[in-house]
Design a protein around this motif. Structure first.
Motif, PDB file in Angstrom:
ATOM      1  N   VAL A 216     -14.243 -33.103  14.037  1.00 27.19           N
ATOM      2  CA  VAL A 216     -13.052 -32.334  14.401  1.00 27.19           C
ATOM      3  C   VAL A 216     -13.426 -30.909  14.774  1.00 27.19           C
ATOM      4  O   VAL A 216     -12.939 -30.360  15.772  1.00 27.19           O
ATOM      5  CB  VAL A 216     -12.036 -32.341  13.234  1.00 27.19           C
ATOM      6  N   ILE A 217     -14.315 -30.305  13.980  1.00 23.89           N
ATOM      7  CA  ILE A 217     -14.745 -28.926  14.255  1.00 23.89           C
ATOM      8  C   ILE A 217     -15.385 -28.825  15.637  1.00 23.89           C
ATOM      9  O   ILE A 217     -15.103 -27.902  16.416  1.00 23.89           O
ATOM     10  CB  ILE A 217     -15.745 -28.445  13.181  1.00 23.89           C
ATOM     11  N   ALA A 218     -16.240 -29.769  15.970  1.00 23.99           N
ATOM     12  CA  ALA A 218     -16.989 -29.704  17.234  1.00 23.99           C
ATOM     13  C   ALA A 218     -16.103 -29.966  18.448  1.00 23.99           C
ATOM     14  O   ALA A 218     -16.315 -29.367  19.507  1.00 23.99           O
ATOM     15  CB  ALA A 218     -18.131 -30.714  17.202  1.00 23.99           C
ATOM     16  N   LEU A 219     -15.118 -30.838  18.319  1.00 25.23           N
ATOM     17  CA  LEU A 219     -14.330 -31.230  19.485  1.00 25.23           C
ATOM     18  C   LEU A 219     -13.042 -30.420  19.653  1.00 25.23           C
ATOM     19  O   LEU A 219     -12.764 -29.910  20.744  1.00 25.23           O
ATOM     20  CB  LEU A 219     -13.985 -32.723  19.401  1.00 25.23           C
ATOM     21  N   THR A 220     -12.247 -30.308  18.617  1.00 20.28           N
ATOM     22  CA  THR A 220     -10.918 -29.705  18.779  1.00 20.28           C
ATOM     23  C   THR A 220     -10.633 -28.544  17.840  1.00 20.28           C
ATOM     24  O   THR A 220      -9.674 -27.808  18.049  1.00 20.28           O
ATOM     25  CB  THR A 220      -9.829 -30.774  18.545  1.00 20.28           C
ATOM     26  N   ASN A 221     -11.430 -28.411  16.792  1.00 17.87           N
ATOM     27  CA  ASN A 221     -11.192 -27.398  15.765  1.00 17.87           C
ATOM     28  C   ASN A 221      -9.789 -27.537  15.172  1.00 17.87           C
ATOM     29  O   ASN A 221      -9.157 -26.561  14.780  1.00 17.87           O
ATOM     30  CB  ASN A 221     -11.386 -25.985  16.333  1.00 17.87           C
ATOM     31  N   GLY A 222      -9.306 -28.773  15.142  1.00 15.62           N
ATOM     32  CA  GLY A 222      -7.985 -29.027  14.576  1.00 15.62           C
ATOM     33  C   GLY A 222      -6.854 -29.005  15.583  1.00 15.62           C
ATOM     34  O   GLY A 222      -5.729 -29.370  15.258  1.00 15.62           O
ATOM     35  N   GLY A 223      -7.130 -28.588  16.804  1.00 15.93           N
ATOM     36  CA  GLY A 223      -6.092 -28.463  17.824  1.00 15.93           C
ATOM     37  C   GLY A 223      -5.897 -29.729  18.631  1.00 15.93           C
ATOM     38  O   GLY A 223      -6.543 -30.744  18.365  1.00 15.93           O
ATOM     39  N   PRO A 224      -5.041 -29.641  19.637  1.00 13.19           N
ATOM     40  CA  PRO A 224      -4.155 -28.514  19.978  1.00 13.19           C
ATOM     41  C   PRO A 224      -3.134 -28.249  18.857  1.00 13.19           C
ATOM     42  O   PRO A 224      -2.569 -29.198  18.314  1.00 13.19           O
ATOM     43  CB  PRO A 224      -3.446 -28.989  21.248  1.00 13.19           C
ATOM     44  N   GLY A 225      -2.942 -26.989  18.537  1.00 12.78           N
ATOM     45  CA  GLY A 225      -2.093 -26.651  17.403  1.00 12.78           C
ATOM     46  C   GLY A 225      -2.705 -27.175  16.116  1.00 12.78           C
ATOM     47  O   GLY A 225      -3.812 -26.778  15.741  1.00 12.78           O
ATOM     48  N   THR A 226      -2.014 -28.085  15.459  1.00 13.63           N
ATOM     49  CA  THR A 226      -2.541 -28.728  14.254  1.00 13.63           C
ATOM     50  C   THR A 226      -2.581 -30.247  14.432  1.00 13.63           C
ATOM     51  O   THR A 226      -2.587 -30.989  13.449  1.00 13.63           O
ATOM     52  CB  THR A 226      -1.671 -28.385  13.027  1.00 13.63           C
ATOM     53  N   ALA A 227      -2.615 -30.689  15.690  1.00 15.71           N
ATOM     54  CA  ALA A 227      -2.508 -32.121  15.990  1.00 15.71           C
ATOM     55  C   ALA A 227      -3.645 -32.949  15.413  1.00 15.71           C
ATOM     56  O   ALA A 227      -3.458 -34.117  15.062  1.00 15.71           O
ATOM     57  CB  ALA A 227      -2.434 -32.333  17.505  1.00 15.71           C
ATOM     58  N   THR A 228      -4.844 -32.373  15.325  1.00 15.10           N
ATOM     59  CA  THR A 228      -6.000 -33.134  14.843  1.00 15.10           C
ATOM     60  C   THR A 228      -6.614 -32.517  13.593  1.00 15.10           C
ATOM     61  O   THR A 228      -7.817 -32.620  13.362  1.00 15.10           O
ATOM     62  CB  THR A 228      -7.074 -33.252  15.940  1.00 15.10           C
ATOM     63  N   GLU A 229      -5.799 -31.887  12.788  1.00 11.55           N
ATOM     64  CA  GLU A 229      -6.300 -31.337  11.532  1.00 11.55           C
ATOM     65  C   GLU A 229      -6.489 -32.460  10.515  1.00 11.55           C
ATOM     66  O   GLU A 229      -5.537 -33.144  10.150  1.00 11.55           O
ATOM     67  CB  GLU A 229      -5.333 -30.291  10.966  1.00 11.55           C
ATOM     68  N   SER A 230      -7.704 -32.639  10.063  1.00 12.71           N
ATOM     69  CA  SER A 230      -7.975 -33.629   9.027  1.00 12.71           C
ATOM     70  C   SER A 230      -7.742 -32.998   7.653  1.00 12.71           C
ATOM     71  O   SER A 230      -7.607 -31.780   7.529  1.00 12.71           O
ATOM     72  CB  SER A 230      -9.406 -34.142   9.132  1.00 12.71           C
ATOM     73  N   ILE A 231      -7.734 -33.836   6.636  1.00 14.08           N
ATOM     74  CA  ILE A 231      -7.523 -33.327   5.278  1.00 14.08           C
ATOM     75  C   ILE A 231      -8.639 -32.358   4.895  1.00 14.08           C
ATOM     76  O   ILE A 231      -8.394 -31.301   4.311  1.00 14.08           O
ATOM     77  CB  ILE A 231      -7.455 -34.489   4.273  1.00 14.08           C
ATOM     78  N   SER A 232      -9.876 -32.737   5.214  1.00 16.10           N
ATOM     79  CA  SER A 232     -11.017 -31.875   4.867  1.00 16.10           C
ATOM     80  C   SER A 232     -10.909 -30.518   5.542  1.00 16.10           C
ATOM     81  O   SER A 232     -11.233 -29.486   4.945  1.00 16.10           O
ATOM     82  CB  SER A 232     -12.325 -32.557   5.286  1.00 16.10           C
TER      83      SER A 232
END
Length: 277
Positions: A216-232
């Motif tokens: 997640v960090i490498a690809l989207t950093n949790g974005g767009p917005g918070t769409a790909t924020e994982s629990i970790s």
């Protein structure tokens, strides 16, 4: 001889875990003073929409990635187990993703999704592929799945190969003489005899994907917005960057319990299926 290893494990693993559980019952921000707040941190977790979304995203990602990884790894392993040319070389090539750093590979995939694929999409006239899928709230998670599956397949392939090599060739020869189709041989011989390896791969895959962070960090950093924020990622950002150390520690404790329960339930279910087969 074992005592030094046990001492190191206790100091750098068990002790921090116990300290984290202790601070989850406080209002500690990671610095300064703190006070006990009881179960307040745990109760507040259930009313947090951001945390609820991160759990939903993580479960969605983990389930899809686990299924795809094992299906693809088993297919490739069966191909490599056949008598083909350059078999040993291909096995080495397929294992390479497992030894590469996820962050490094992730930045390469980031470039592909953000630059190379949009050019290809424009040339083919595919509208949804003409822009970076990582900037699309509905498609960004698919990019993370592609990276995770590509990287995780390597380890699973090795385990499946080990399982396939334990199957006596005489069984396939007898099945061929009886006129069994390829699917029939797989369903009646191959899969039942490698069911233990399938169980191991499924449990380890789900556990690892539930802890997704680097991808997640490498690809989207949790974005767009918070769409790909994982629990970790939510735990990391809130605990180490947002002054929510105790609150996110409580989240981590709940997360740990969830992973343990899911892993045990999955293991029990798959082992019961092994006994039936």
């Amino acid at each position: 001889m074992v005592l030094p290893a046990v001492a190191i494990f206790f100091v750098f693993h068990t002790l921090p875990v116990l300290q984290g559980i202790f601070f989850s019952f406080t209002d500690y921000a990671g610095y300064g003073t703190w006070q006990f707040v009881g179960l307040r941190n745990y109760l507040n977790l259930f009313g947090n929409d951001r945390i609820a979304h991160s759990y939903l995203f993580t479960f969605q990602f983990a389930i899809v990635a686990t299924v795809l990884t094992n299906a693809l790894a088993l297919t490739i392993a069966m191909g490599l187990n056949a008598r083909i040319r350059l078999q040993t070389t291909l096995r080495g090539l397929y294992f390479i993703p497992n030894v590469l750093a996820v962050l490094v590979v992730g930045y390469v995939f980031n470039y592909l999704f953000s630059n190379s694929l949009p050019v290809l999409g424009q040339a083919l006239g595919v509208e949804w592929l003409s822009t970076s899928i990582l900037a699309n709230e509905d498609l960004a998670w698919l990019g993370i799945v592609v990276l995770a599956v590509w990287q995780a397949c390597a380890f699973n392939i090795i385990l499946y190969l080990a399982g396939l090599q334990t199957i006596p060739g005489e069984l396939y020869e007898a099945a061929s003489l009886d006129g069994a189709s390829t699917w029939r041989r797989f369903r009646s011989i191959t899969f039942p005899l490698i069911s233990a390896f399938f169980t191991i791969n499924m449990v380890l895959s789900l556990k690892n994907f539930l802890q997704v962070f680097d991808h997640v960090i490498a690809l989207t950093n949790g974005g767009p917005g918070t769409a790909t924020e994982s629990i970790s990622l939510v735990i990391y950002r809130g605990g180490f960057q947002g002054g929510e150390y105790a609150y996110q520690t409580a989240n981590a404790v709940v997360y740990l319990v969830v992973i343990i329960v899911l892993s045990l339930a999955q293991l029990r279910f798959l082992q019961s299926r092994e006994a039936e087969s």
